[in-house]
Design an enzyme around this catalytic site. Structure first.
Site, short mmCIF file in Angstrom:
data_model
loop_
_atom_site.label_atom_id
_atom_site.label_comp_id
_atom_site.label_asym_id
_atom_site.label_seq_id
_atom_site.Cartn_x
_atom_site.Cartn_y
_atom_site.Cartn_z
N ALA A 68 57.37 28.15 36.25
CA ALA A 68 57.14 29.25 35.31
C ALA A 68 58.23 29.33 34.25
O ALA A 68 57.97 29.76 33.13
CB ALA A 68 57.06 30.57 36.07
N ASN A 142 59.46 41.38 39.17
CA ASN A 142 59.92 40.62 40.34
C ASN A 142 60.94 41.37 41.18
O ASN A 142 61.11 41.07 42.35
CB ASN A 142 60.51 39.28 39.89
CG ASN A 142 61.71 39.44 38.97
OD1 ASN A 142 61.66 40.16 37.98
ND2 ASN A 142 62.79 38.76 39.28
N GLN A 170 54.53 37.00 39.48
CA GLN A 170 54.47 37.82 40.69
C GLN A 170 53.10 38.44 40.93
O GLN A 170 52.83 38.95 42.01
CB GLN A 170 55.53 38.93 40.62
CG GLN A 170 56.96 38.44 40.56
CD GLN A 170 57.45 37.88 41.89
OE1 GLN A 170 56.89 38.16 42.95
NE2 GLN A 170 58.51 37.09 41.83
N SER A 187 53.24 30.45 38.65
CA SER A 187 54.04 29.53 39.47
C SER A 187 53.40 29.38 40.84
O SER A 187 52.90 30.35 41.41
CB SER A 187 55.47 30.08 39.62
OG SER A 187 56.26 29.24 40.42
N HIS A 189 54.88 28.48 43.83
CA HIS A 189 55.62 28.82 45.05
C HIS A 189 55.64 30.32 45.34
O HIS A 189 56.14 30.74 46.39
CB HIS A 189 57.04 28.24 45.02
CG HIS A 189 58.01 28.94 44.14
ND1 HIS A 189 58.94 29.83 44.62
CD2 HIS A 189 58.22 28.87 42.81
CE1 HIS A 189 59.69 30.26 43.63
NE2 HIS A 189 59.26 29.71 42.51
N THR A 225 54.93 13.04 33.30
CA THR A 225 54.02 12.57 34.34
C THR A 225 53.81 13.65 35.39
O THR A 225 54.78 14.18 35.94
CB THR A 225 54.59 11.31 35.02
OG1 THR A 225 54.77 10.29 34.03
CG2 THR A 225 53.66 10.81 36.11
N CYS A 308 67.04 34.48 41.19
CA CYS A 308 67.41 33.70 40.01
C CYS A 308 68.76 34.12 39.44
O CYS A 308 69.38 33.38 38.70
CB CYS A 308 66.34 33.85 38.93
SG CYS A 308 64.68 33.41 39.51
#
Length: 364
Positions: A68, A142, A170, A187, A189, A225, A308
């Site tokens: 993200a 978050n 979130q 995102s 995860h 890639t 973070c």
């Protein structure tokens, strides 16, 4: 270990691991190669793309990214020239990117929020004016779980001729993403998928400049890639969220009620109670030594703020933005729970947190 840090990351779903393993073990082809193994890898990527996009509004394209943070940077830096408007409670990926552009000469407005963490729509209307190029707002915060009025903000942005970016990291797979967004960052995860992959959804008709230059592997111009394993994992996680979304929501609501009832005296909830995602409980207790609490409860994983920003030494900018003092911000903890949290382990954790916090008060 009792894991209560679902906003930082979520446990990998077993079904996600199973979807990834073949692409990690023996199907190693580059999905951008023209030979048969490459085409098979490409097909897996496209199946995953469809699954991830199914939880987003219709009428847009999805580009996979490294996460993200890349998606948000891309959306903000790639937007047309003009002013940027955002909120004081946004993730660092948004605020720091906007600050970097401000240093380069872009006009950036960071709006304050009200005590509950919600934006003042009148203040937003006054700030989002012709000449504004992009409005960037998080769907679910978050740190405190507050849900912003995204549809209303997007409408205000469009009235001024601006694009609207929704950081839905979130909220994706947990709450509905309103229509009206031009760009949506997500995102894997955060929904029991793998780390290292996210996506940017771009509404049809919206053009932004690439952030990464190179092979231009993604149709939107994003270069690099792709990993079939990560894409397959993201797709599997999205399908699980679609299939079990109602069950997950009911489970989280029950855990919220249990936690709220079981918390001892002296705790206050940070942020709006009504307008929030209930898998996020940010609470404070006056005089609480959070570092001591975490040291004493090392077998319970919870947070003192955003993962973070951990190690920065700063108190939460989100908690300060909703009006908390430095001392109050530093006496707050965040509990996050979800699909794999059991009532039994949550009761154990809350009782131990209560006991440790009460012991601090007695010792003082």
């Amino acid at each position: 270990m009792i894991y209560l840090d679902y906003q930082a990351t979520t446990p990998l779903a077993p079904e996600v691991l199973a979807a990834m393993l073949p692409w990690l073990q023996n199907q190693h082809a580059n999905p951008h190669s023209a030979h048969a193994p490459g085409r098979a890898a490409k097909a897996a990527v496209e199946v995953a793309r469809e699954s991830v996009a199914a939880l987003l509004p219709a009428g847009g394209s999805l580009s996979f990214t490294s996460g993200a943070t890349e998606a948000i940077n891309w959306a903000i830096k790639g937007a047309p020239a003009g002013g940027i408007v955002t909120l004081a409670t946004e993730h660092a990926a948004t605020l720091d990117t906007a600050e970097a552009l401000a240093r380069a000469g872009r006009a950036v407005t960071v709006l304050p929020v009200k005590a509950g963490g919600l934006v003042d729509l009148d203040a937003a209307r006054a700030a989002i004016v012709p000449g504004t190029a992009l409005v960037a707002v998080m769907l679910v915060n978050n740190e405190i779980g507050v849900i912003q009025p995204i549809a209303e903000l997007a409408a205000i942005a469009h009235e001024a001729g601006a694009l609207f970016l929704c950081d839905a990291v979130q909220g994706y797979g947990r709450v509905a993403i309103p229509n009206g967004c031009d760009l949506i960052a997500i995102s894997a995860h955060k929904i029991h998928g793998p780390k290292g992959i996210g996506a940017l959804w771009i509404r049809d008709g919206v053009a932004i400049e690439p952030l990464l230059h190179g092979g231009g592997q993604e149709a939107s111009g994003r270069s690099g890639t792709l990993s079939p394993a990560l894409c397959a994992g993201f797709g599997a996680a999205a399908r699980l969220a679609a299939d079990y979304g109602d069950d997950d929501a009911a489970h989280v609501a029950g855990l919220w009620s249990l936690t709220s009832e079981r918390l001892g005296d002296g705790w206050n909830i940070n942020g709006s109670i009504e307008q929030r995602y209930h898998g996020n409980l940010n609470i404070r207790r006056d005089g609480l030594d959070v570092n001591r609490l975490m040291s004493e409860l090392r077998d319970i994983a919870f947070s003192a703020g955003s993962a973070c920003a951990s190690g920065s030494g700063r108190s939460s900018h989100v908690l300060r933005a909703i009006g908390l003092s430095e001392a109050q911000a530093r006496s707050s903890i965040r509990l996050g729970f979800g699909r794999y949290t059991t009532e039994e382990e949550l009761v154990i954790a809350i009782d131990r947190i209560n006991a440790a916090a009460a012991a601090q008060r007695i010792a003082a």
